[in-house]
Design an enzyme around this catalytic site. Sequence first.
Site, PDB file in Angstrom:
ATOM      1  N   LYS A  50      34.969  43.184  39.763  1.00 17.97           N
ATOM      2  CA  LYS A  50      35.567  43.589  38.507  1.00 17.97           C
ATOM      3  C   LYS A  50      36.928  42.934  38.305  1.00 17.97           C
ATOM      4  O   LYS A  50      37.429  42.868  37.208  1.00 17.97           O
ATOM      5  CB  LYS A  50      35.766  45.118  38.496  1.00 17.97           C
ATOM      6  CG  LYS A  50      34.522  45.928  38.696  1.00 17.97           C
ATOM      7  CD  LYS A  50      34.906  47.423  38.760  1.00 17.97           C
ATOM      8  CE  LYS A  50      33.763  48.229  39.317  1.00 17.97           C
ATOM      9  NZ  LYS A  50      34.213  49.635  39.556  1.00 17.97           N
ATOM     10  N   GLY A  51      37.542  42.489  39.398  1.00 19.23           N
ATOM     11  CA  GLY A  51      38.949  42.100  39.379  1.00 19.23           C
ATOM     12  C   GLY A  51      39.332  41.066  38.346  1.00 19.23           C
ATOM     13  O   GLY A  51      40.465  41.057  37.863  1.00 19.23           O
ATOM     14  N   GLU A 106      37.907  33.551  38.961  1.00 19.24           N
ATOM     15  CA  GLU A 106      38.199  34.560  39.987  1.00 19.24           C
ATOM     16  C   GLU A 106      39.607  35.110  39.812  1.00 19.24           C
ATOM     17  O   GLU A 106      40.479  34.451  39.253  1.00 19.24           O
ATOM     18  CB  GLU A 106      38.074  33.921  41.388  1.00 19.24           C
ATOM     19  CG  GLU A 106      36.816  34.340  42.124  1.00 19.24           C
ATOM     20  CD  GLU A 106      36.846  35.792  42.619  1.00 19.24           C
ATOM     21  OE1 GLU A 106      37.533  36.650  42.031  1.00 19.24           O
ATOM     22  OE2 GLU A 106      36.177  36.062  43.620  1.00 19.24           O
ATOM     23  N   ASP A 110      41.422  35.186  48.720  1.00 23.34           N
ATOM     24  CA  ASP A 110      42.104  35.682  49.922  1.00 23.34           C
ATOM     25  C   ASP A 110      41.553  34.884  51.109  1.00 23.34           C
ATOM     26  O   ASP A 110      41.992  33.766  51.354  1.00 23.34           O
ATOM     27  CB  ASP A 110      41.834  37.193  50.017  1.00 23.34           C
ATOM     28  CG  ASP A 110      42.615  37.876  51.123  1.00 23.34           C
ATOM     29  OD1 ASP A 110      43.774  37.539  51.322  1.00 23.34           O
ATOM     30  OD2 ASP A 110      42.062  38.765  51.789  1.00 23.34           O
ATOM     31  N   LYS A 138      45.979  32.929  47.956  1.00 21.98           N
ATOM     32  CA  LYS A 138      46.852  33.202  49.112  1.00 21.98           C
ATOM     33  C   LYS A 138      46.608  32.096  50.130  1.00 21.98           C
ATOM     34  O   LYS A 138      45.736  32.237  51.003  1.00 21.98           O
ATOM     35  CB  LYS A 138      46.494  34.556  49.732  1.00 21.98           C
ATOM     36  CG  LYS A 138      46.678  35.751  48.803  1.00 21.98           C
ATOM     37  CD  LYS A 138      46.303  37.037  49.543  1.00 21.98           C
ATOM     38  CE  LYS A 138      46.310  38.233  48.621  1.00 21.98           C
ATOM     39  NZ  LYS A 138      45.747  39.440  49.276  1.00 21.98           N
ATOM     40  N   PHE A 159      49.184  42.562  49.892  1.00 22.52           N
ATOM     41  CA  PHE A 159      48.175  43.207  49.056  1.00 22.52           C
ATOM     42  C   PHE A 159      48.691  43.369  47.636  1.00 22.52           C
ATOM     43  O   PHE A 159      49.688  44.032  47.388  1.00 22.52           O
ATOM     44  CB  PHE A 159      47.706  44.548  49.629  1.00 22.52           C
ATOM     45  CG  PHE A 159      46.362  44.912  49.076  1.00 22.52           C
ATOM     46  CD1 PHE A 159      45.206  44.445  49.676  1.00 22.52           C
ATOM     47  CD2 PHE A 159      46.254  45.641  47.894  1.00 22.52           C
ATOM     48  CE1 PHE A 159      43.954  44.719  49.120  1.00 22.52           C
ATOM     49  CE2 PHE A 159      45.017  45.918  47.341  1.00 22.52           C
ATOM     50  CZ  PHE A 159      43.862  45.459  47.957  1.00 22.52           C
TER      51      PHE A 159
END
Length: 186
Positions: A50-51, A106, A110, A138, A159
């Site tokens: 969902k991000g 996206e 990570d 990242k 985070f």
Amino acid sequence: MTTSPSHPDIKSVLFSEEEIAARVKALGAEIAEAYKSRGIEDIVIVSVLKGSFVFMADLVRALDLNASIDFMAVSSYGAASKSSGVVRILKDLDIELEGKHVLLVEDVVDSGLTLHFLLRNLRNRKPASLELVSLLVKPEAVQVDLDITWTGFDCPNEFLVGYGLDFAERYRSLPYVGILKPEVYA
Ligand code: IMP
Ligand code: MG
């Protein structure tokens, strides 16, 4: 620009609403130009739920291209807090990708394991081209060799929440990207 967090669980604001808006606009112009210079006017945008829903919504409006939109939902097997690279497709695409120019959108890369799986899966559908844009990357966390065509921002290995990103389904609606206080998820 002062960027004091509007939420008590946020340690600091990493990218403000204004910074994100400016970057997304510039990305949109750059991406549209790259496709047009190859004679491409029609693309399929694939968003990973969902991000990435907030980034995707802003990006499509900054892209001067004919874009079809589709969504995929995936979940990582194994420990909830860490990506395992073994990914289950919870919702597949409705659109056929064969022969299409596909832009995968996206929110954050990570470890990169989820994307590594997704890119291989999408490549098997024989798109004419497959590019990847991630709002956040990242660099210190990335474990696999990924070809990320466009990046919004490099960010520290912390985070992050807001602008679509969650912790336990919270904070997605914050208008900025912030660093979550470690005591919240410890
Ligand atoms: P990866 O497979 O380790 O690259 O992680 C992929 C997914 O984990 C991302 O698409 C996010 O959904 C989630 N994720 C990774 N880092 C963060 C973060 O800092 N905040 C929120 N979600 C994250
Ligand atoms: Mg994601």
